[in-house]
Design an enzyme around this catalytic site. Structure first.
Site, PDB file in Angstrom:
ATOM      1  N   LYS A 165     -47.088 -52.622 -34.452  1.00  0.00           N
ATOM      2  CA  LYS A 165     -47.481 -52.038 -33.171  1.00  0.00           C
ATOM      3  C   LYS A 165     -48.905 -51.518 -33.304  1.00  0.00           C
ATOM      4  O   LYS A 165     -49.204 -50.744 -34.228  1.00  0.00           O
ATOM      5  CB  LYS A 165     -46.541 -50.898 -32.772  1.00  0.00           C
ATOM      6  CG  LYS A 165     -45.113 -51.343 -32.476  1.00  0.00           C
ATOM      7  CD  LYS A 165     -44.254 -50.183 -32.043  1.00  0.00           C
ATOM      8  CE  LYS A 165     -42.839 -50.624 -31.672  1.00  0.00           C
ATOM      9  NZ  LYS A 165     -41.975 -49.488 -31.271  1.00  0.00           N
ATOM     10  N   GLU A 174     -42.277 -58.593 -28.594  1.00  0.00           N
ATOM     11  CA  GLU A 174     -41.524 -57.831 -27.602  1.00  0.00           C
ATOM     12  C   GLU A 174     -42.461 -57.377 -26.479  1.00  0.00           C
ATOM     13  O   GLU A 174     -42.307 -56.291 -25.928  1.00  0.00           O
ATOM     14  CB  GLU A 174     -40.870 -56.620 -28.271  1.00  0.00           C
ATOM     15  CG  GLU A 174     -39.795 -55.945 -27.468  1.00  0.00           C
ATOM     16  CD  GLU A 174     -39.184 -54.776 -28.215  1.00  0.00           C
ATOM     17  OE1 GLU A 174     -38.562 -53.937 -27.558  1.00  0.00           O
ATOM     18  OE2 GLU A 174     -39.334 -54.705 -29.453  1.00  0.00           O
ATOM     19  N   LYS A 230     -33.006 -57.880 -27.198  1.00  0.00           N
ATOM     20  CA  LYS A 230     -32.833 -56.728 -28.073  1.00  0.00           C
ATOM     21  C   LYS A 230     -32.035 -55.674 -27.312  1.00  0.00           C
ATOM     22  O   LYS A 230     -32.348 -55.377 -26.156  1.00  0.00           O
ATOM     23  CB  LYS A 230     -34.178 -56.149 -28.512  1.00  0.00           C
ATOM     24  CG  LYS A 230     -34.026 -55.097 -29.594  1.00  0.00           C
ATOM     25  CD  LYS A 230     -35.351 -54.724 -30.221  1.00  0.00           C
ATOM     26  CE  LYS A 230     -36.078 -53.685 -29.419  1.00  0.00           C
ATOM     27  NZ  LYS A 230     -37.257 -53.170 -30.135  1.00  0.00           N
ATOM     28  N   ASP A 240     -31.657 -52.311 -31.692  1.00  0.00           N
ATOM     29  CA  ASP A 240     -32.593 -51.258 -32.095  1.00  0.00           C
ATOM     30  C   ASP A 240     -31.847 -49.937 -32.023  1.00  0.00           C
ATOM     31  O   ASP A 240     -31.376 -49.536 -30.955  1.00  0.00           O
ATOM     32  CB  ASP A 240     -33.804 -51.253 -31.168  1.00  0.00           C
ATOM     33  CG  ASP A 240     -34.869 -50.249 -31.606  1.00  0.00           C
ATOM     34  OD1 ASP A 240     -34.694 -49.596 -32.645  1.00  0.00           O
ATOM     35  OD2 ASP A 240     -35.883 -50.126 -30.887  1.00  0.00           O
ATOM     36  N   LYS A 277     -30.566 -51.827 -27.056  1.00  0.00           N
ATOM     37  CA  LYS A 277     -30.749 -50.447 -27.497  1.00  0.00           C
ATOM     38  C   LYS A 277     -29.378 -49.810 -27.716  1.00  0.00           C
ATOM     39  O   LYS A 277     -28.536 -49.775 -26.814  1.00  0.00           O
ATOM     40  CB  LYS A 277     -31.523 -49.657 -26.450  1.00  0.00           C
ATOM     41  CG  LYS A 277     -32.970 -50.097 -26.281  1.00  0.00           C
ATOM     42  CD  LYS A 277     -33.823 -49.689 -27.461  1.00  0.00           C
ATOM     43  CE  LYS A 277     -35.287 -49.991 -27.229  1.00  0.00           C
ATOM     44  NZ  LYS A 277     -36.139 -49.559 -28.350  1.00  0.00           N
ATOM     45  N   HIS A 296     -34.143 -47.150 -18.369  1.00  0.00           N
ATOM     46  CA  HIS A 296     -34.261 -47.791 -19.677  1.00  0.00           C
ATOM     47  C   HIS A 296     -33.709 -46.809 -20.703  1.00  0.00           C
ATOM     48  O   HIS A 296     -34.342 -45.800 -21.028  1.00  0.00           O
ATOM     49  CB  HIS A 296     -35.732 -48.118 -19.955  1.00  0.00           C
ATOM     50  CG  HIS A 296     -35.947 -49.070 -21.080  1.00  0.00           C
ATOM     51  ND1 HIS A 296     -35.581 -50.402 -21.012  1.00  0.00           N
ATOM     52  CD2 HIS A 296     -36.487 -48.895 -22.314  1.00  0.00           C
ATOM     53  CE1 HIS A 296     -35.902 -51.004 -22.138  1.00  0.00           C
ATOM     54  NE2 HIS A 296     -36.446 -50.104 -22.949  1.00  0.00           N
ATOM     55  N   GLU A 353     -33.022 -53.094 -36.105  1.00  0.00           N
ATOM     56  CA  GLU A 353     -34.294 -52.370 -36.142  1.00  0.00           C
ATOM     57  C   GLU A 353     -34.091 -50.874 -36.382  1.00  0.00           C
ATOM     58  O   GLU A 353     -33.299 -50.237 -35.695  1.00  0.00           O
ATOM     59  CB  GLU A 353     -35.033 -52.588 -34.818  1.00  0.00           C
ATOM     60  CG  GLU A 353     -36.397 -51.920 -34.746  1.00  0.00           C
ATOM     61  CD  GLU A 353     -37.137 -52.270 -33.474  1.00  0.00           C
ATOM     62  OE1 GLU A 353     -38.136 -51.590 -33.175  1.00  0.00           O
ATOM     63  OE2 GLU A 353     -36.726 -53.214 -32.774  1.00  0.00           O
ATOM     64  N   ASP A 389     -39.721 -50.056 -37.943  1.00  0.00           N
ATOM     65  CA  ASP A 389     -40.518 -49.808 -36.742  1.00  0.00           C
ATOM     66  C   ASP A 389     -41.161 -48.435 -36.838  1.00  0.00           C
ATOM     67  O   ASP A 389     -42.311 -48.307 -37.230  1.00  0.00           O
ATOM     68  CB  ASP A 389     -39.640 -49.919 -35.491  1.00  0.00           C
ATOM     69  CG  ASP A 389     -40.386 -49.564 -34.219  1.00  0.00           C
ATOM     70  OD1 ASP A 389     -41.628 -49.446 -34.252  1.00  0.00           O
ATOM     71  OD2 ASP A 389     -39.749 -49.406 -33.163  1.00  0.00           O
TER      72      ASP A 389
END
Length: 382
Positions: free
Chosen positions: A272, A326, A166, A197, A168, A20, A223, A248
């Site tokens: 969050k 998410e 989304k 993001d 990255k 990831h 983001e 964020d």
């Protein structure tokens, strides 16, 4: 009054289904701090404290979360009435500064206990209770390879699991990132929403260039393109660009939410629970956003099943959730640590209706993935 008699904290390390790739780290596994509280009436509650990439994302790591709970929060807990969640968390805040992720794990476990004691879901203990029983869930495309990301997106679309993607970005040159994202936007045009993001990895000048280019290729949301403390830059970018900027990392509780809202620094907030300091503080962040005309997105720290469903209980109470959530964290892991997997279907995550969080740990999986495998097995929580 029921008192906390046992406090178990342990770290579990679970591999991810693929690397990831984020701007600040590449994850091959997720490390989660699991908390289990048991009170004098025999009621148990579970919570989770999870961050991303050790200390590469923020000031807390799995190791520091466990240390904060074991050394500084546990003595306060033992002196409190376990049934009084608000009073207990106020006492913890008085004794322990910062450490939002550790506090969130403890508050989650206390709310789980409270819901079980009263026979109601955690969502009914928050705000006015839930207003939805399921939540739209985004999937993050983060392999860094365009063809692989498109293939992965097609697969989850076909499974009716996600229609929000989304991506990255932030590790490559702006033009290269935009080319990557543009190809994905073209592949899913009319079938899925595509957002990006940047994880704070652009300067204001790069963000100014990138946000305009990303809008032109079909991106719906950008983001945290710049550093979390660059509030003035965020405000300038929000004023200049059509594509909404979502805060964020800049959000770490109600005070930061108020500053961002009053500065018009973002048109969307990624709420969050861990960054906010718990579910109750996360609800305050959402209330500030709603009062300010800022739209909401249910964010994640890529938690496992416990933190994910705790977030889902809170997000189910938001009257408006314009950008979905998410909450895909458990789907990124090779193994589920709950006795029953969470309910992902028809592009949504179902919010449990049982008492407390409505979930239980899988004792065997926990025993296998515990970092301290010689420790006693933690039995499933009812």
């Amino acid at each position: 009054m029921p008192a906390i008699e046992r406090i178990d904290t342990f770290i579990v390390d679970v591999p991810t289904i693929r690397p990831h790739v984020l701007a600040m780290a590449t994850m091959h596994a997720q490390s989660m701090v699991i908390v289990r509280l048991t009170d004098s009436d025999g009621v148990e509650g579970i919570g989770e404290g999870t961050t991303i990439g050790g200390l590469s994302y923020g000031e807390e790591s799995p190791e520091s979360i466990k240390l904060a709970i074991d050394t500084y929060i546990a003595p306060v807990l033992r002196a409190c009435d376990a049934a009084q969640v608000g009073a207990t968390m106020a006492a913890i805040r008085k004794s322990v500064r910062g450490n939002h992720f550790a506090k969130c794990a403890i508050e989650t476990a206390l709310l789980d206990m409270a819901g079980k004691r009263l026979g109601v879901p955690v969502s009914e203990l928050l705000g006015g209770g839930r207003v939805r029983s399921a939540l739209p869930v985004a999937w993050t495309l983060a392999s860094g390879d365009t063809a692989r990301d498109i293939e992965e997106g097609e697969a989850v679309l076909a499974q009716r699991r996600h229609r929000i993607f989304k991506i990255k970005i932030g590790k490559r040159a702006v033009a290269d990132d935009v080319a990557h994202v543009g190809a994905i936007c073209k592949a899913f045009a009319g079938r899925a929403s595509v957002r990006v993001d940047v994880n704070q990895n652009w300067s204001e000048a790069q963000a100014d260039l990138g946000m305009g280019m990303l809008h032109d290729v079909g991106v719906d949301l950008v983001e945290q393109p710049v550093a979390r403390d660059a509030v003035d830059a965020m405000a300038r970018l929000s004023a200049r660009h059509t594509v909404p900027l979502m805060a964020d990392e800049a959000l770490n509780g109600p005070r930061s939410a108020f500053r961002l809202a009053s500065s018009a620094a973002a048109r969307v907030f990624a709420v969050k629970i861990a960054q906010s300091g718990g579910l109750l503080a996360g609800g305050e962040v959402a209330a500030i956003a709603a009062a300010s005309g800022v739209e909401l997105y249910g964010g994640t720290m890529l938690e496992g099943g416990v933190g994910t469903i705790a977030s889902a209980h809170l997000f189910s109470t938001f009257p408006e959730l314009s950008w979905g959530t998410e909450l895909f964290g458990p789907l990124l892991l090779t193994e589920e640590i709950l006795s029953e997997p969470l309910g992902y279907a028809d592009f949504e995550l179902a919010v449990p209706t049982g008492p407390g969080l409505g979930i239980a740990l899988d004792a065997d999986k926990i025993a296998f993935f515990r970092r301290d495998r010689t420790a006693p097995v933690v039995h499933a929580s009812a």
